[in-house]
Design an enzyme around this catalytic site. Sequence first.
Site, PDB file in Angstrom:
ATOM      1  CB  VAL A 189      -0.873   0.047   1.372  1.00 27.97           C
ATOM      2  CG1 VAL A 189      -1.623  -0.994   0.510  1.00 27.97           C
ATOM      3  CG2 VAL A 189      -0.188  -0.180   2.615  1.00 27.97           C
ATOM      4  CB  SER A 191      -0.505   6.015  -2.059  1.00 25.63           C
ATOM      5  OG  SER A 191      -1.375   5.229  -1.820  1.00 25.63           O
ATOM      6  CG  ASP A 192      -2.570   4.121   2.670  1.00 27.04           C
ATOM      7  OD1 ASP A 192      -3.361   4.465   3.219  1.00 27.04           O
ATOM      8  OD2 ASP A 192      -3.219   3.617   1.462  1.00 27.04           O
ATOM      9  CG  MET A 193       3.473   1.761   3.447  1.00 26.67           C
ATOM     10  SD  MET A 193       4.423   0.778   2.430  1.00 26.67           S
ATOM     11  CE  MET A 193       5.441  -0.149   3.577  1.00 26.67           C
ATOM     12  N   GLY A 196       1.644   8.503   5.381  1.00 30.50           N
ATOM     13  CA  GLY A 196       1.582   8.443   6.680  1.00 30.50           C
ATOM     14  C   GLY A 196       3.664   8.482   7.215  1.00 30.50           C
TER      15      GLY A 196
END
Length: 409
Positions: A189, A191-193, A196
């Site tokens: 994932v 783009s989430d990482m 964040g």
Amino acid sequence: MRSSEKNTHKDIDKRPLAGIRVLDMTRVFSGPWGTQILGDLGADVIKIEQPGRGDDQRRLGPPFLLDRSGQKTSESSYYLSVNRNKRSVALDIKTLEGQEAIKKLAEKSDVFIENFKVGNLAKYGLDYENLASINPRIIYCSISGFGQTGPRSQQMGYDTAIQAMCGVMSVTGKPDEEQGGEPLKVGLVLSDMMAGTYAAMAIQAALYARDTREDALGQYIDISMFDAQLAAMSHQASHYLVSGQIPGRFGNGAPSVSPSNAFRCMDGKIVIVAGNDDQFRRLCNVLDLLELVEDERYLSNSMRVVNRHSLHKIIEDKLRINTKTYWLKILEEAHLVAAPINTLDEALADPQAHAREIVRHVEHISGGTVPLVTSPMRLSRTPLDRYAAPPTCGQHTAEVLEELLGISR
């Protein structure tokens, strides 16, 4: 892997963010990934969850953690991957009691972080303006799919969609002209990482600014998955902006280095990278292909990039005569860059992973143990040496409310 370990927290916490309190109202992945980084660094991360339900990520399985008797718990591996070093408090933000408790916790916190739909927390009085009026020193970070402004600000953002929109898929996979060639998403994932990670960095920068400026005020941070992923396009974006040429897909190859690819041996594939002329010369020597060094098609990296397909075939034809193990040993002895294409079990079993203590087992409240992939940050004077298991929903409610607000439950 280390044997099971338990954190007593009786000794002095030397981690760099010890003493910083983070009120965490994030869910699923991007926010929890960022707050886990802060927790690893020593911050007291208080995760606010909906009573009886908790973070939706808890249910994203199988697999689920097993308790001491081998029975499934309600803790998914997905949830466990981003929620260590946190305390969980169950509060209902839809009630006045829950809202007031969160405001009081925010008054005693350094950081407030959320990833709700844009503007959604305002109706509960938990937006930046309200919390900053209570605690002017607070750092308030919002993570969303597309940011707080712009025509897409109200849209939801999921990693697969963000990868597609930001060009990640356009540069991942085989080219169209090859069999199976089509855009592919990265198997993480991403783009989430990225969102964040940028959030964690921005929060630390804002804390430093607050504590070194005369006004000593907090500030608002706006992080979006869309922005973070476009920023992470890095050299690919620069390629387009400088040349006007749209980057293509090269499979396992590199657009600007050759040879750099996965090559088939007798019993499978390995990766080889020769990043400069000296390495290419030594690779040719090891493969008994010294005639390539003087071949005008391969005299420089630029020429090797242009003629990558013919070069790949020549190298692969040579590698096919022996096994992966043979070639990896020979190439390592020649101090060349070559690697097996590992599955995760093979990667985590690598002696280097053991030497770096990448995996630790910590006690879980269920009575079992949970394996954790440790932080990659190695600090000499302020080591990241504490790992607490991801909490169950509301595990620390009574503890935190009594400790910080004097409320007994």
